[in-house]
Design an enzyme around this catalytic site. Sequence first.
Site, mmCIF file in Angstrom:
data_model
loop_
_atom_site.group_PDB
_atom_site.id
_atom_site.type_symbol
_atom_site.label_atom_id
_atom_site.label_comp_id
_atom_site.label_asym_id
_atom_site.label_seq_id
_atom_site.Cartn_x
_atom_site.Cartn_y
_atom_site.Cartn_z
ATOM 1 N N ASP A 1 -1.437 15.227 0.180
ATOM 2 C CA ASP A 1 -1.206 15.530 1.610
ATOM 3 C C ASP A 1 -0.397 14.344 2.207
ATOM 4 O O ASP A 1 -0.653 14.327 3.403
ATOM 5 C CB ASP A 1 -2.574 15.783 2.342
ATOM 6 C CG ASP A 1 -3.518 14.565 1.986
ATOM 7 O OD1 ASP A 1 -3.120 13.620 1.269
ATOM 8 O OD2 ASP A 1 -4.757 14.844 2.524
ATOM 9 N N CYS B 1 6.153 8.085 -5.619
ATOM 10 C CA CYS B 1 4.932 8.242 -6.578
ATOM 11 C C CYS B 1 5.438 8.704 -7.761
ATOM 12 O O CYS B 1 6.802 9.192 -7.950
ATOM 13 C CB CYS B 1 4.470 9.146 -6.131
ATOM 14 S SG CYS B 1 2.822 9.814 -7.070
HETATM 15 S S1 SF4 Z 1 -1.869 12.427 -4.084
HETATM 16 FE FE1 SF4 Z 1 0.311 12.113 -3.726
HETATM 17 S S2 SF4 Z 1 0.662 9.866 -3.821
HETATM 18 FE FE2 SF4 Z 1 -1.521 10.258 -4.666
HETATM 19 S S3 SF4 Z 1 -0.733 10.490 -7.149
HETATM 20 FE FE3 SF4 Z 1 -0.896 12.637 -6.090
HETATM 21 S S4 SF4 Z 1 1.639 12.851 -5.219
HETATM 22 FE FE4 SF4 Z 1 1.176 10.873 -5.859
#
Ligand code: SF4
Length: 215
Positions: free
Chosen positions: A50, A31
Site C-alpha cells: 500500500d 523494492c
Molecule cells: S509491502 Fe511494498 S515495500 Fe514492503 S516488501 Fe511488499 S512491495 Fe516491497
Amino acid sequence: MSYAVKEIYYTLQGEGARSGRPAVFLRFAGCNLWTGRERDRAGAVCRFCDTEFVGTDGPGGGRYASPADLAEAVSRHWPGDALPQARPYVVCTGGEPLLQLDAAAVTALKGAGFEVAVETNGTLEAPPGLDWVCVSPKAASRLLLRSGNELKLVYPQAEPEARPERFAEFAFDHFFLQPLDDDRLADNTRASIDYCLRHPQWHLSLQSHKILGIA
Ligand code: SF4
C-alpha cells in the site's frame, strides 16, 4: 554511494511497539519484491503493498550523493527546538530500505545524533549499528533476518510460508499481527484479534496513522 529517496517527512510512528513516537521517516525508493508498477502486481512476490515507493519525487525526496548529504537532509526534518531528552529518531523504510541503507549511511545518521530504526521485509542482510530492527515477512520470500526487535506480520496472507506459526520461534522481542488493509479489512482485523487471543505471544498492531488520517 548515492541514495535514491522517495520522500522524507516528520510524523508519528503509526505501527508496532514504538507506535506514537515522533520520527523522521526516510523512505528509500525501490523494492526487491515488487516493481511498484500496477501492471506487475499480480506476478510479484509481494502483492498487497500500500506504499508508493517509485521514483524520487516525494516531499524531501531526491538523489543524495553521499551519506553526509543524506544525514543532513534527515536532520532538517527534526524539530530544531526539541529538548535533548527527545532523542532524534529516524525510521528507514521503503520500498525495501536495505537495498540502499549501508553502514556508511547508518554511521552518518548516528553521527547526526539519530537513533536509527529500519523496517524491512527481511530478505537482505542488515548493516551493523542499527538501533531497532523491524522485520515484516512477505508471502513466500526467503527470510534472511530471523532476529531483531520486532517481527510485524501482515495477516492473513494466502501463502502457507507466511503463517505466524513459521515465525513464532524466531529471536524477536515483540511479535505483532497487523490486519491486512484490503477490501476485507474488518474480517482481517477480526481474524487477527482471534489469532492474538488464541496465541498471546502475538500482539495486535493497528495502522494508527491511517486511523488518525496522518501521513
Ligand atoms: S509491502 Fe511494498 S515495500 Fe514492503 S516488501 Fe511488499 S512491495 Fe516491497
